[in-house]
Design an enzyme around this catalytic site. Structure first.
Site, PDB file in Angstrom:
ATOM      1  N   GLU A   1      -1.424  -9.183  -4.718  1.00 45.30           N
ATOM      2  CA  GLU A   1      -0.306  -9.850  -5.398  1.00 45.30           C
ATOM      3  C   GLU A   1       0.415  -8.940  -6.380  1.00 45.30           C
ATOM      4  OE1 GLU A   1       0.317 -13.403  -8.715  1.00 45.30           O
ATOM      5  OE2 GLU A   1      -1.610 -12.452  -8.369  1.00 45.30           O
TER       6      GLU A   1
ATOM      7  N   ASP B   1       1.475  -8.680   2.168  1.00 40.98           N
ATOM      8  CA  ASP B   1       0.302  -8.029   1.582  1.00 40.98           C
ATOM      9  C   ASP B   1      -0.477  -9.062   0.787  1.00 40.98           C
ATOM     10  OD1 ASP B   1      -1.460  -6.156   0.006  1.00 40.98           O
ATOM     11  OD2 ASP B   1      -0.195  -4.697   1.035  1.00 40.98           O
TER      12      ASP B   1
ATOM     13  N   GLY C   1       0.818  -1.208   0.000  1.00 39.40           N
ATOM     14  CA  GLY C   1       0.000   0.000   0.000  1.00 39.40           C
ATOM     15  C   GLY C   1       0.851   1.256   0.000  1.00 39.40           C
TER      16      GLY C   1
ATOM     17  N   THR D   1     -18.464  16.223  -2.650  1.00 38.11           N
ATOM     18  CA  THR D   1     -19.618  15.834  -1.843  1.00 38.11           C
ATOM     19  C   THR D   1     -20.276  17.017  -1.134  1.00 38.11           C
ATOM     20  OG1 THR D   1     -18.157  15.301   0.012  1.00 38.11           O
ATOM     21  CG2 THR D   1     -18.738  13.506  -1.484  1.00 38.11           C
TER      22      THR D   1
ATOM     23  N   LYS E   1      -9.762   9.508  11.130  1.00 41.63           N
ATOM     24  CA  LYS E   1     -11.174   9.098  11.062  1.00 41.63           C
ATOM     25  C   LYS E   1     -11.565   8.222  12.254  1.00 41.63           C
ATOM     26  CE  LYS E   1     -11.511   9.506   6.051  1.00 41.63           C
ATOM     27  NZ  LYS E   1     -10.239  10.221   5.916  1.00 41.63           N
TER      28      LYS E   1
ATOM     29  N   GLY F   1      -1.798  11.681  -2.766  1.00 37.46           N
ATOM     30  CA  GLY F   1      -1.398  10.781  -3.839  1.00 37.46           C
ATOM     31  C   GLY F   1      -1.546   9.317  -3.529  1.00 37.46           C
TER      32      GLY F   1
END
Length: 629
Positions: free
Chosen positions: A326, A323, A301, A481, A418, A459
């Protein structure tokens, strides 16, 4: 004829031809010197001239070959080339003097003895002629080729050292296309002066009339002393004037310390956010990671791969990458192979698979774990609470429990803003994971558990900036939104620095929080991105308001109610000592949540999360009814 000249000078002239021309110039200068030494007499000894000329050329050839003065690319002649020519001519004069001395000692032939006055005159003529010939060729190259090709008129913002380096680079590497019309600088002491006959102005001088009359196409920001606020003002002005804005990267990013034209890139939205980059220098990091086995989950990630990249700059014994993606993991692995980083091991595996995770821990016994594996997309997780719990909570529990079992020194978890007073399933799962990590630190003394919280990462996969770029490329509109929505932003390298810093600084039980500056209004970000694309809002690209998505907040927070932030040795990093709670009760509730195995019973799953995290109040979601109960 012009085309023939362009074809010649557009290619590098062979070195042998340059050497031949230099020798021809020396020959002409010697003949002229000979006439001067004989006072232009009609009774010249041409036999002596014919005898001495090959001797002169031989000495010149030896000098130029030794020094290599003919090897420079003539159309890029600069100070170093001038010094090289001077050294070659000086060596030639010295060889004449040495030859005179040897001739006198062995009485070889008086024809090869030059008077001191002849040597001096020849030296002066060669210096003037050879250097002038180089710059004359350079002038012809620039003037003829510029007339034959379309030029780009450019301004340079910054008349300091960096600005002059950019000017020299453009002149040297791309002279046929770029024409520097002016320098711009905020320093009042520089305004009104010139650099190589190019004027320096203040920004107030640059208006629409100036840009149009001189057909300015680009401006290059070439200063490392500009504040983020000033950069925003300057770029906004130029973009409004229809001028393309480019930036010079930091000196550390130059290849081998030299700037070239390819380094200068168009300014990006990341450069314009109201954010000053944070640089962390902590010698303890080396002490923590050198010679250690480090495990990184979610290694393919944005954050995980960034952590891996930074860890490879240290001397880790081994870096373990985990991870389930793949293809992405393959890309990371190939990038490490290209960089010749051999101390890595990659596993395509899922943090939910306890058997596979135990095999990895048992095989490598990591000293430190960076846990970045998580589902992060708010709307998707709002629709899939079962999966969010299995990965973000159960997956975290698996890695944390194994860290204790195999006596890992430190466990660093990547969390999110969050998780603070969550209004969605994703944020709530991360908050539950934080609580489990905090509980483990209190009940187990084997591992130091540390949490880090950041805002949005610029990014990263699925973030707002790549989405806006795609929408602009597709011709719009940009979808937003809510017009008042704001977010904190940080760069991937900064986020990864924070995580690694936390690993070295943490003693266990802390939640590290970044001072992320001011939050950014997303509609302003969208408008700037439209400008950067050379388009206008709303004429070319419009912005469409779609309404808040399920679970989405208007603004994010960095601290929960009841949490207090304390300073650290780094002014931009704070430590939160979390509120007290009943550890055993929380662990029991979390285990009950994990054991809810019905993927269709999302109501029960979310209800249990609200019990664990009382501040979890759903927003614009089907789960709002649970709060009413």
């Amino acid at each position: 004829m012009k085309k023939y000249i362009i074809d010649i000078i557009s290619n590098n002239i062979p070195r042998s031809l340059v050497l031949l021309i230099d020798l021809l110039i020396v020959a002409i200068n010697f003949i002229f010197t000979y006439f001067i030494s004989e006072n232009f007499s009609k009774e010249l000894d041409f036999v002596k001239l014919i005898v001495q000329l090959p001797y002169i050329l031989l000495i010149a050839l030896i000098s130029f070959v030794i020094v290599g003065s003919y090897k420079g690319v003539i159309r890029y002649t600069g100070l170093r080339d001038t010094i090289s020519i001077y050294m070659g001519i000086t060596l030639m004069s010295c060889l004449f003097i040495i030859s005179n001395y040897l001739n006198e000692r062995i009485d070889f032939s008086p024809a090869y003895i030059l008077t001191i006055s002849t040597i001096i005159v020849l030296f002066l003529l060669n210096v003037m002629a050879l250097i002038t010939s180089r710059f004359l060729f350079k002038f012809v190259y620039k003037s003829v080729l510029k007339k034959s090709l379309e030029t780009i008129n450019i301004m340079i913002f910054g008349a300091g050292e960096l600005g002059t380096i950019v000017y020299s680079t453009l002149e040297k590497e791309n002279a046929q296309r770029n024409r520097i019309r002016c320098f711009i600088d905020d320093d009042p002491r520089k305004k009104g002066k010139t650099i190589d006959r190019i004027s320096i102005y203040g920004l107030e001088k640059i208006d629409e009339d100036y840009v149009k009359s001189r057909e300015i196409k680009e401006v290059i920001i070439a200063t490392d002393k500009i504040s983020q606020k000033r950069l925003l003002e300057v770029s906004d002005k130029f973009l409004t004037l229809g001028v393309k804005v480019k930036m010079v990267p930091p000196v550390v990013n130059w290849v081998e310390g030299d700037l070239n034209v390819n380094h200068i890139k168009e300014i990006k939205i990341e450069d314009l956010l109201n954010r000053t980059p944070i640089h962390i220098k902590n010698p303890l990091i080396e002490e923590e990671v050198n010679g250690k086995v480090i495990l990184v989950t979610g290694a393919a990630g944005s954050i995980g791969s960034g952590i891996v990249e930074q860890l490879t700059n240290y001397h880790c014994e081994k870096i373990i990458l985990i991870d389930q993606a793949e293809s992405c993991l393959y890309d990371v692995e190939q990038d490490l192979i290209r960089k010749r980083k051999r101390n890595v091991a990659c596993y395509v595996a899922d943090v939910r698979d306890i058997n596979m995770m135990e095999m990895v821990f048992k095989s490598h016994k990591p000293h430190m774990v960076f846990h970045a594996a998580a589902y992060k997309h708010v709307p998707l997780m709002e629709a899939n609470p079962y999966e969010a719990v299995k990965v973000n909570i159960a997956g975290t529990k698996n890695i944390a429990d194994l860290a204790c079992k195999y006596k890992t020194d430190k466990f660093v978890m990547v969390s999110t803003d969050k998780a603070v007073n969550p209004t969605n399933v994703m944020g709530a799962t991360k908050r539950v994971a934080e609580l489990y990590i905090s509980s483990k630190n209190k009940v187990d003394n084997c591992t130091k558990f540390i949490t880090t919280r950041f805002g949005n990462v610029l990014g990263s996969n699925g973030s707002v900036i790549p989405l806006f770029k795609k929408q602009i490329a597709d011709g719009g509109p940009i979808t937003l939104t809510h017009p008042e929505i704001t977010r904190y932003f940080m760069t991937i390298p900064e986020a990864c620095q924070l995580v690694i810093e936390a690993g070295s600084m943490g003693l266990g039980g802390e939640i590290f929080i970044f001072d992320m500056g001011k939050s950014v209004k997303i509609i302003d970000l969208a408008k700037r991105m439209i400008k950067l694309s050379g388009l206008e809002y709303p004429n070319d690209i419009d912005i469409k308001i779609t309404g808040l998505r399920p679970g989405e907040k208007l603004y994010e927070e960095l601290l929960n109610d009841g949490e207090n932030a304390l300073p650290t040795h780094h002014k931009k990093i704070m430590i939160n000592k979390s509120e007290s709670f009943n550890v055993q009760e929380k662990i029991g509730l979390i285990e009950e949540l994990i054991h809810l195995t019905d993927p269709e019973n999302n109501i029960q799953i979310v209800e249990k999360m609200k019990q664990i995290v009382p501040e979890f109040i759903s927003n614009n979601s089907i789960f709002e009814n649970l709060d009413k109960k």
